[in-house]
Scaffold this active site. Structure first.
Site, PDB file in Angstrom:
ATOM      1  N   LYS A 269       0.666  -1.397   0.173  1.00  8.68           N
ATOM      2  CA  LYS A 269      -0.027   0.023   0.264  1.00  8.68           C
ATOM      3  C   LYS A 269       1.072   1.140   0.243  1.00  8.68           C
ATOM      4  CE  LYS A 269      -3.924  -2.549   2.614  1.00  8.68           C
ATOM      5  NZ  LYS A 269      -4.749  -3.064   3.470  1.00  8.68           N
TER       6      LYS A 269
ATOM      7  N   GLN B  79      -3.888  -1.151   9.602  1.00  7.66           N
ATOM      8  CA  GLN B  79      -4.182  -2.636   9.175  1.00  7.66           C
ATOM      9  C   GLN B  79      -4.841  -4.053  10.138  1.00  7.66           C
ATOM     10  OE1 GLN B  79      -3.031  -3.472   5.950  1.00  7.66           O
ATOM     11  NE2 GLN B  79      -3.277  -5.766   6.250  1.00  7.66           N
TER      12      GLN B  79
ATOM     13  N   ASP C 237     -10.621   2.530   4.468  1.00 10.70           N
ATOM     14  CA  ASP C 237     -11.111   1.214   3.961  1.00 10.70           C
ATOM     15  C   ASP C 237     -12.244   0.660   4.094  1.00 10.70           C
ATOM     16  OD1 ASP C 237      -9.396  -0.833   3.348  1.00 10.70           O
ATOM     17  OD2 ASP C 237      -8.665  -0.513   6.190  1.00 10.70           O
TER      18      ASP C 237
END
Ligand code: NAP
Length: 293
Positions: free
Chosen positions: A52, A96, A119
């Site tokens: 990412k 994460q 997200d």
């Protein structure tokens, strides 16, 4: 059978994003900035976050990685989330997953400001997605819809079987495909570990989204000819064939299933790269304040 090249489509999307970044910066908007919180040093999470960050560089975003040890307290993590919420230079950030067991994942996600939740995991974004309101759509399902669109795979009136009902993949995927939209209008069956006679569902499916995390679960005898198969699974298995000592395995027994498919995604190089591209796209939307004005 046509292989769906997620890597290629992801790179195309990243090129489009890079052009847009140059344009918005020329118009006086600051450089988009994505932050990531990484807890512990799980190999899989390290790899995903590194990809990412690398993708941010490719498109001209600024990125910040904030690391915590495995034993970080929930309080310290909430404080880090709060700091990012209040930092005007950060357009969006991710935490994460998975987090260590002593941390309440829902509490952390709910602490993220919805306007920075790129997200798309916050209940506000999930709720807005269900109601067809502007929101950040969870990156993996968003990427899959994009792949179906790019390969002009018709969804209207098709029977889609989604295997797996997680909050981040299976459930939002089933909702997006059932929507009354051009890229939806499927009749969706959502299967999970308590589904009886799963094969009776998969054999009827025009499109199968496999997101359960069991390597090579979907076998050739479980699908009909001409099916479209999207393999979301990414399980790291020990391998002597790679330098890292690991190899990614999908949820589909590729050699058996692929010959029966009209389209299929490989692992790696299918859904994974699209998840990253979608995260970048959400961050760009955040920088442009297009969703939450
Ligand atoms: P998850 O939270 O573990 O959910 C797995 C789902 O599969 C659950 O709903 C579970 O049912 C269902 N399931 C388990 N065994 C089953 C069986 N025998 N038959 C039918 N359903 C079964 O997983 P996830 O987070 O959605 O991830 C799924 C996979 O996708 C993993 O390999 C993950 O690494 C991968 N992934 C990849 C990407 C990417 O970018 N490529 C992104 C996210 C995830 P219950 O609800 O009944 O337990």
């Amino acid at each position: 059978m046509q292989l769906i090249d997620g890597k290629k489509i992801s790179l195309q999307l990243q090129e489009e994003i890079a052009i847009e970044v140059k344009k918005i910066m020329a118009s006086g908007i600051k450089q988009p900035h994505l932050a990531a919180i990484l807890v512990g040093n799980d190999g899989g999470s390290e790899t995903y976050v590194a990809s990412k960050i690398k993708a941010c560089e490719n498109v001209g975003f600024k990125s910040t990685l904030i690391r915590f040890p495995d034993n970080v307290s929930e309080e310290d993590l909430l404080k880090a989330v709060n700091d990012l919420n209040n930092n005007d230079d950060i357009d969006g950030f991710i935490v994460q997953l998975p987090l260590p067991r002593h941390i309440n994942e829902h509490k952390i996600i709910e602490a993220i400001k919805p306007s920075k939740d790129v997200d798309g995991f916050h209940p506000i974004n999930v709720g807005r997605m269900v109601l067809n309101l502007p929101c950040y759509v969870s990156a993996t399902p968003y990427g899959i819809v994009h792949l179906l669109e790019k390969y002009k795979i018709e969804t209207t009136g098709k029977h889609c079987v989604v295997i797996g009902r997680s909050h981040i993949v299976g459930s939002p995927m089933s909702i997006l495909l059932a929507k009354n939209t051009e890229l939806g209008n499927c009749t969706v069956t959502l299967c999970h570990s308590k589904t009886k006679d799963l094969i009776s569902h998969t054999l009827k499916a025009d499109i199968i989204i496999c997101a359960l995390g069991i390597p090579e679960f979907l076998k050739g005898n479980m699908v009909k000819d001409g099916v479209v198969v999207i393999d979301v699974g990414t399980t790291r298995v020990v391998s002597t064939e790679t330098k890292s000592g690991f190899k990614l395995k999908g949820d589909v027994m590729f050699n058996e299933v692929a010959p029966k498919c009209s389209f299929i995604t490989p692992v790696p190089g299918g859904v994974g790269p699209m998840t990253i591209a979608s995260l970048l796209k959400n961050t760009l939307l955040a920088a442009k304040k297009e969703i939450y004005k």
